[in-house]
Design a protein around this motif. Structure first.
Motif, PDB file in Angstrom:
ATOM      1  N   LEU A   1      -2.548  -0.685  -0.856  1.00 15.25           N
ATOM      2  CA  LEU A   1      -2.244   0.117   0.004  1.00 15.25           C
ATOM      3  C   LEU A   1      -1.745   1.259  -0.726  1.00 15.25           C
ATOM      4  CD1 LEU A   1      -1.375   0.110   2.715  1.00 15.25           C
ATOM      5  CD2 LEU A   1       0.750  -0.581   1.954  1.00 15.25           C
ATOM      6  N   ALA A   2      -1.031   1.096  -2.259  1.00 17.38           N
ATOM      7  CA  ALA A   2      -0.046   2.171  -2.424  1.00 17.38           C
ATOM      8  C   ALA A   2      -1.672   2.983  -3.079  1.00 17.38           C
ATOM      9  CB  ALA A   2       0.387   1.658  -4.332  1.00 17.38           C
ATOM     10  N   LEU A   3      -2.894   2.273  -3.618  1.00 16.53           N
ATOM     11  CA  LEU A   3      -3.713   3.085  -3.846  1.00 16.53           C
ATOM     12  C   LEU A   3      -4.577   3.861  -2.763  1.00 16.53           C
ATOM     13  CD1 LEU A   3      -5.364   0.769  -6.708  1.00 16.53           C
ATOM     14  CD2 LEU A   3      -4.213   3.089  -7.120  1.00 16.53           C
ATOM     15  N   LEU A   4      -4.184   3.442  -1.602  1.00 22.35           N
ATOM     16  CA  LEU A   4      -5.009   3.925  -0.918  1.00 22.35           C
ATOM     17  C   LEU A   4      -4.475   5.370  -0.411  1.00 22.35           C
ATOM     18  CD1 LEU A   4      -6.118   0.937   1.574  1.00 22.35           C
ATOM     19  CD2 LEU A   4      -8.121   2.386   0.692  1.00 22.35           C
ATOM     20  N   LEU A   5      -3.118   5.532  -0.666  1.00 22.21           N
ATOM     21  CA  LEU A   5      -2.074   6.734  -0.447  1.00 22.21           C
ATOM     22  C   LEU A   5      -2.411   7.025  -1.050  1.00 22.21           C
ATOM     23  CD1 LEU A   5       0.496   4.771   1.320  1.00 22.21           C
ATOM     24  CD2 LEU A   5      -1.277   6.133   2.698  1.00 22.21           C
ATOM     25  N   LEU A   6      -3.169   6.794  -2.314  1.00 23.01           N
ATOM     26  CA  LEU A   6      -2.749   8.494  -3.387  1.00 23.01           C
ATOM     27  C   LEU A   6      -3.402   9.172  -3.322  1.00 23.01           C
ATOM     28  CD1 LEU A   6      -4.094   7.088  -6.186  1.00 23.01           C
ATOM     29  CD2 LEU A   6      -4.684   8.873  -5.628  1.00 23.01           C
ATOM     30  N   PRO A   7      -4.755   9.618  -2.374  1.00 23.62           N
ATOM     31  CA  PRO A   7      -4.913  11.239  -1.727  1.00 23.62           C
ATOM     32  C   PRO A   7      -3.999  12.119  -1.159  1.00 23.62           C
ATOM     33  CG  PRO A   7      -6.496   9.441  -1.216  1.00 23.62           C
ATOM     34  CD  PRO A   7      -4.879   8.493  -1.491  1.00 23.62           C
TER      35      PRO A   7
ATOM     36  N   GLN B   1       8.296   9.074  -3.173  1.00 21.67           N
ATOM     37  CA  GLN B   1       9.364   8.298  -2.579  1.00 21.67           C
ATOM     38  C   GLN B   1      11.185   8.515  -3.557  1.00 21.67           C
ATOM     39  OE1 GLN B   1      10.327   4.896  -0.006  1.00 21.67           O
ATOM     40  NE2 GLN B   1      11.471   4.202  -0.208  1.00 21.67           N
ATOM     41  N   LEU B   2      12.100   9.153  -3.295  1.00 24.00           N
ATOM     42  CA  LEU B   2      12.741   9.229  -4.075  1.00 24.00           C
ATOM     43  C   LEU B   2      13.584   7.774  -4.276  1.00 24.00           C
ATOM     44  CD1 LEU B   2      14.839  10.384  -6.154  1.00 24.00           C
ATOM     45  CD2 LEU B   2      16.168  11.742  -4.525  1.00 24.00           C
ATOM     46  N   VAL B   3      13.774   6.747  -5.729  1.00 25.36           N
ATOM     47  CA  VAL B   3      14.126   6.013  -5.386  1.00 25.36           C
ATOM     48  C   VAL B   3      15.888   6.004  -6.398  1.00 25.36           C
ATOM     49  CG1 VAL B   3      14.176   3.361  -6.468  1.00 25.36           C
ATOM     50  CG2 VAL B   3      12.557   4.925  -5.155  1.00 25.36           C
TER      51      VAL B   3
ATOM     52  N   CYS C   1       2.547   2.787  -8.653  1.00 22.05           N
ATOM     53  CA  CYS C   1       3.838   2.854  -8.480  1.00 22.05           C
ATOM     54  C   CYS C   1       3.952   4.380  -8.997  1.00 22.05           C
ATOM     55  CB  CYS C   1       4.150   1.707  -9.608  1.00 22.05           C
ATOM     56  SG  CYS C   1       6.376   1.927  -9.512  1.00 22.05           S
ATOM     57  N   HIS C   2       3.387   5.563  -9.940  1.00 17.06           N
ATOM     58  CA  HIS C   2       3.746   6.305  -9.974  1.00 17.06           C
ATOM     59  C   HIS C   2       3.608   7.534  -9.373  1.00 17.06           C
ATOM     60  CE1 HIS C   2       3.824   5.861 -15.039  1.00 17.06           C
ATOM     61  NE2 HIS C   2       5.198   4.957 -14.252  1.00 17.06           N
TER      62      HIS C   2
END
Ligand code: HEC
Length: 140
Positions: free
Chosen positions: A6-12, A22-24, A133-134
């Protein structure tokens, strides 16, 4: 693995325009532990790539497992909660980290057999979680 994909799909999306990650907020001690772990990660990735390039496939598998794989989990367990990054991460972020350790172990298991071609095919497992993650989270 699902969170990672999912994270990789959101990458672009994350890469466009302002920093929309997102600030953590982590306690300062946890942030410092994480920063040190990250620098160690970087050195470890470089070491595994170097070993692979030298044809030392089994050694690459050993190094990957001990330094980045499941065997490398729980490094902060003995520290006070304030100095442990994991408990302060949102579950999805933590999940990317766990999936990353698992993905490295998958590479490591194959590399330890000495099968260079199969290990090469799984080499991106080493860095997918770093990128995932980054591109989704920041701490400052
Ligand atoms: C679960 C999330 C996550 C994963 C997975 C992850 N990182 Fe990080 N990384 C972070 C965060 C958050 C920071 C910022 C830490 C801080 O506040 O200093 C960071 C910072 C870094 C830094 C900068 C350290 C500094 O001196 O400021 C490097 C280099 C780094 N990561 C490399 C890696 C590598 C290589 C991998 C994969 C092997 C990886 N990271 C995987 C979350 C992650």
């Amino acid at each position: 693995m699902k969170t990672l994909l999912l994270a990789l799909l959101l990458l672009p999306i994350a890469a466009i325009g302002d920093d929309s990650r997102q600030l953590v907020k982590l306690p300062p001690a946890a942030q410092e532990s994480l920063r040190q772990e990250m620098l160690d990660n970087l050195v470890a990735v470089n070491e595994v790539l170097t070993l692979m390039a030298e044809g030392k496939v089994k050694e690459a598998g050993e190094a990957a497992e001990t330094k980045l794989g499941m065997a490398a989990m729980g490094k902060h367990r003995g520290k006070p909660v304030d100095a442990r990054p994991g408990p302060h991460m949102p579950p999805a972020m933590h999940g990317i980290g766990m999936d990353g350790h698992r993905a490295v172990s998958e590479f490591a298991a194959v590399a330890k057999t000495g099968d260079r071609d199969k290990a090469l095919a799984l080499l991106p497992n080493l860095t997918s979680a770093c990128v995932g993650c980054h591109f989704s989270y920041r701490t400052r």
